[in-house]
Scaffold this motif. Structure first.
Motif, PDB file in Angstrom:
ATOM      1  N   ALA A   1       0.827  -1.207   0.000  1.00 60.83           N
ATOM      2  CA  ALA A   1       0.000   0.000   0.000  1.00 60.83           C
ATOM      3  C   ALA A   1       0.858   1.253   0.000  1.00 60.83           C
ATOM      4  N   VAL A   2       1.933   1.248   0.796  1.00 58.99           N
ATOM      5  CA  VAL A   2       2.836   2.398   0.844  1.00 58.99           C
ATOM      6  C   VAL A   2       3.530   2.584  -0.498  1.00 58.99           C
ATOM      7  N   ARG A   3       3.979   1.491  -1.077  1.00 61.22           N
ATOM      8  CA  ARG A   3       4.662   1.576  -2.372  1.00 61.22           C
ATOM      9  C   ARG A   3       3.723   2.111  -3.452  1.00 61.22           C
ATOM     10  N   SER A   4       2.486   1.611  -3.453  1.00 53.77           N
ATOM     11  CA  SER A   4       1.514   2.053  -4.450  1.00 53.77           C
ATOM     12  C   SER A   4       1.160   3.528  -4.268  1.00 53.77           C
ATOM     13  N   ALA A   5       1.024   3.950  -3.012  1.00 55.42           N
ATOM     14  CA  ALA A   5       0.591   5.321  -2.729  1.00 55.42           C
ATOM     15  C   ALA A   5       1.692   6.346  -2.978  1.00 55.42           C
ATOM     16  N   VAL A   6       2.952   5.949  -2.797  1.00 56.79           N
ATOM     17  CA  VAL A   6       4.037   6.931  -2.841  1.00 56.79           C
ATOM     18  C   VAL A   6       5.111   6.574  -3.874  1.00 56.79           C
TER      19      VAL A   6
END
Length: 269
Positions: free
Chosen positions: A121-126
């Motif tokens: 989720a962090v990778r996708s969001a940022v």
């Protein structure tokens, strides 16, 4: 008083973009944690910090700093995690003063299970949206914006705040084998009306956290009332209790839930 100049058109545009990032990206990451694990981002940060600490244990004061939360917010969160069997509190062995939060085996298993989804989720969001050059620029911008004392806390050590809040580095990768404020009633009702299945579990967890926050606030207010000289009879009346003994019992039970809390009334004696 010297008049502060208004923002330029460009500054206003950048500020609006920046505030959108501050609101939308944390919501996106937290939604994944709530959906998959029934945890807030702060709750995950607490578990992650403990998972990377020596012996999976930290003093509550140190844990609050690592997880970027106040002592009261951490106490609420740890109480919630205790009820799920993921954390337990112990007296500090070195001096017998203060409390230590310890990650249980079940808590460690929880972190190991949910860390991959959180990282995704962090990778996708940022990070998927940034080039290597933009990533360097973002690091420089964040470093410039953070006050020096905060930046020092975000060091590159093995249990740094960055890892605690994201939890995508350290021994979790090598082992095969959760600011926000409590939701308002409207938010809880909306969740109950729109969520189904596992989302309902997350909603129930939020209610539990909210109740814990209310109880801790009650503990603080009773303590402040006593420190300001109010009698137990006055406090009992304010709480809608028939006599002083019930108010005293309530205060004692609240103290037992947060043993690390030092009453103002006791300190003033």
């Amino acid at each position: 008083m010297e008049q502060v100049p208004w923002l330029t058109a460009r500054e206003e545009r950048v500020w609006r973009l920046f505030t959108a990032v501050l609101f939308l990206l944390p919501d996106e990451v937290e939604a994944q944690l709530q959906r998959d694990a029934g945890l807030t981002h702060f709750g995950y940060g607490v578990l992650s910090a403990l998972s990377e600490a020596p012996a999976r244990a930290m003093r509550m004061t140190d844990l609050a700093s690592m997880a970027r939360g106040s002592q009261s917010r951490l106490s609420h969160q740890v109480a919630s995690l205790e009820r799920r069997g993921w954390v337990r509190r112990e007296r500090a062995a070195e001096d017998g003063r203060g409390s230590v939060a310890v990650l249980t085996d079940a808590g460690y298993a929880k972190v190991a299970a949910i860390a991959p989804g959180h990282v995704a989720a962090v990778r996708s969001a940022v990070f998927d949206a940034l080039s290597p050059r933009q990533l360097d620029e973002l690091e420089g911008i964040c470093t410039a914006l953070l006050r020096s004392e905060i930046h020092e806390d975000l060091g590159d050590g093995p249990a740094s705040g960055r890892q605690a809040l994201v939890g995508h580095r350290g021994h979790l990768e090598d082992d095969a084998d959760s600011s926000r404020a409590c939701p308002q009633n409207e938010d809880i009702r909306a969740s109950a009306e729109t969520q189904t299945g596992e989302d309902l579990t997350a909603g129930l967890a939020r209610i539990s956290d909210a109740r814990s926050a209310v109880d801790f606030t009650e503990l603080q207010l009773i303590d402040r009332a006593r420190a300001q000289g109010q009698t137990w009879e006055q406090i009992a009346s304010a709480l809608g209790m028939p006599d002083r003994r019930q108010a005293q019992t309530r205060f004692r039970r609240l103290r037992e839930r947060w043993p690390e809390y030092v009453p103002m009334s006791a300190a003033s004696r």
